[in-house]
Design an enzyme around this catalytic site. Structure first.
Site, short mmCIF file in Angstrom:
data_model
loop_
_atom_site.label_atom_id
_atom_site.label_comp_id
_atom_site.label_asym_id
_atom_site.label_seq_id
_atom_site.Cartn_x
_atom_site.Cartn_y
_atom_site.Cartn_z
N CYS A 114 0.85 -1.19 0.00
CA CYS A 114 0.00 0.00 0.00
C CYS A 114 0.89 1.24 0.00
CB CYS A 114 -0.89 0.00 1.23
SG CYS A 114 -1.88 1.51 1.32
N HIS A 142 3.74 -8.56 13.18
CA HIS A 142 2.82 -8.25 12.08
C HIS A 142 3.67 -8.01 10.83
CE1 HIS A 142 0.02 -6.10 9.50
NE2 HIS A 142 -0.94 -6.70 10.19
N GLU A 144 3.50 -6.02 8.41
CA GLU A 144 3.84 -4.61 8.12
C GLU A 144 5.01 -4.15 8.99
OE1 GLU A 144 0.62 -1.66 8.18
OE2 GLU A 144 2.12 -0.16 8.74
N SER A 241 -6.03 -9.94 11.07
CA SER A 241 -6.16 -8.59 10.48
C SER A 241 -6.07 -7.57 11.61
CB SER A 241 -7.49 -8.47 9.74
OG SER A 241 -7.86 -7.12 9.60
#
Ligand code: SF4
Length: 329
Positions: A114, A142, A144, A241
């Site tokens: 993203c 995580h 990210e 998520s």
């Protein structure tokens, strides 16, 4: 089913009444939409298989749908045979070592990171270049966070997960500090951590523009608007998520007595929901609208439902596709 117009009754009078407050915005954000499009367009342009490193977005329904079209999901590049077929990196972003490893193996890769995650990566690089010590506020493990920490040499970025971590953190040079954050955190938790860091290190450099993304902020705001006046909140999203988990927590903290994270309608805990009269529904940024419709259908099969949409913000964000795919878009 299609989401009905506000206040439209759906089921028979024999069922108990239920008001559904449907959060808006909910579900897919621009980054998730772009990442899924990248895999679909790569399949269209190059044919299967298209390899995808890690779940493209954290949603099993989406991943299974892409698998059925010919996407092959792997966790690491060494699971991919030597091939001319494309390899897509997920929306969460990857450490610098990953595209480098793809280059060394001559793998053709498409980056679905993203753009708002890439923005955080660039911030980290700029702070490092300016000699600042970097704190990353986020959740260990995580993808990210792994990707953001992997933008710089090991040991360069210190991860702070909690207020206690922020109180205990001992920088090497308190006057040359900066912080960045994961994009999908709780807005309120992060503000509390930032306040502690700011009080301890007044010279700390903050992001020019908030790192928590617009989609995370808007979805949490919509939940806060209704959480105090409902009996239960249903968050549609995957357990891995981050933004979906945060929505569930935000609902609980804002006063909702029962907050459930479900992947599909089949996960709804009906005994717990038997006596509710007002329910909120939202969906994490990686959950498709078809699953929201499935959950509304499941309620409509048991209650005489009315649906009211509660809007916290309008969203019109769209991100460009990689050049290699624009002609097939
Ligand atoms: S949740 Fe935010 S950062 Fe993550 S993909 Fe969506 S827009 Fe990008």
């Amino acid at each position: 089913m299609r989401v009905p117009s506000p206040n439209s009754p759906i089921m028979s009078e024999a069922n108990p009444p239920l008001d559904i407050l449907l959060c808006s915005p909910r579900g897919f954000c621009a980054g998730v939409d772009r990442a899924i499009q990248i895999v679909e367009l790569a399949l269209k342009k190059f044919g299967p298989p298209v390899y995808v490193r890690h779940e493209i977005v954290h949603n099993r329904y989406v991943v299974d749908g892409l698998k059925a079209k010919g996407a092959v999901f792997v966790e690491e590049l060494d699971e991919i045979p030597d091939t001319d077929q494309p390899v897509v990196f997920s929306a969460h972003g990857v450490a610098k070592a990953v595209p480098e490893a793809a280059r060394l193996r001559n793998l053709f890769h498409l980056d679905a990171t993203c753009p708002l995650v890439t923005k955080v990566h660039r911030e980290a690089e700029i702070h490092h270049r300016k000699g600042r010590e970097i704190v990353l506020i986020g959740h260990a493990g995580h993808p990210e966070v792994v990707g953001t920490m992997g933008q710089l040499p090991p040991g360069t970025i210190t991860l702070v997960e909690t207020e206690a971590d922020a109180r205990a953190f001992q920088p090497k040079a308190p006057d040359k500090l900066a912080y960045i954050t994961q994009t999908t955190l709780s807005v309120d938790d992060t503000a509390a951590i930032v306040a502690i860091l700011g009080a301890r290190f007044p010279a700390i450099t903050a992001p020019h523009k908030e790192d928590i993304c617009y989609a995370t902020t808007n979805r949490q705001e919509a939940v806060k608007r209704i959480a105090g006046g409902i009996d239960a909140m249903i968050v549609i999203g995957a357990p891995n998520s981050s933004n979906s988990q945060r929505l569930r927590e935000v609902a609980t903290r804002a006063g909702c007595p029962l907050s459930m994270l479900v992947q599909r309608a089949g996960d709804l805990d009906w005994p717990k929901l038997a006596v509710i009269r007002r329910v909120g529904i939202t969906a994490g940024a990686s959950a498709p609208e078809v699953l929201v419709e499935e959950v509304i259908d499941a309620f409509a099969a048991r209650f005489a439902v009315t649906v009211e949409v509660v809007t916290a913000a309008e969203e019109a964000v769209v991100f460009n596709l990689p050049k290699a795919l624009r002609e097939v878009a």
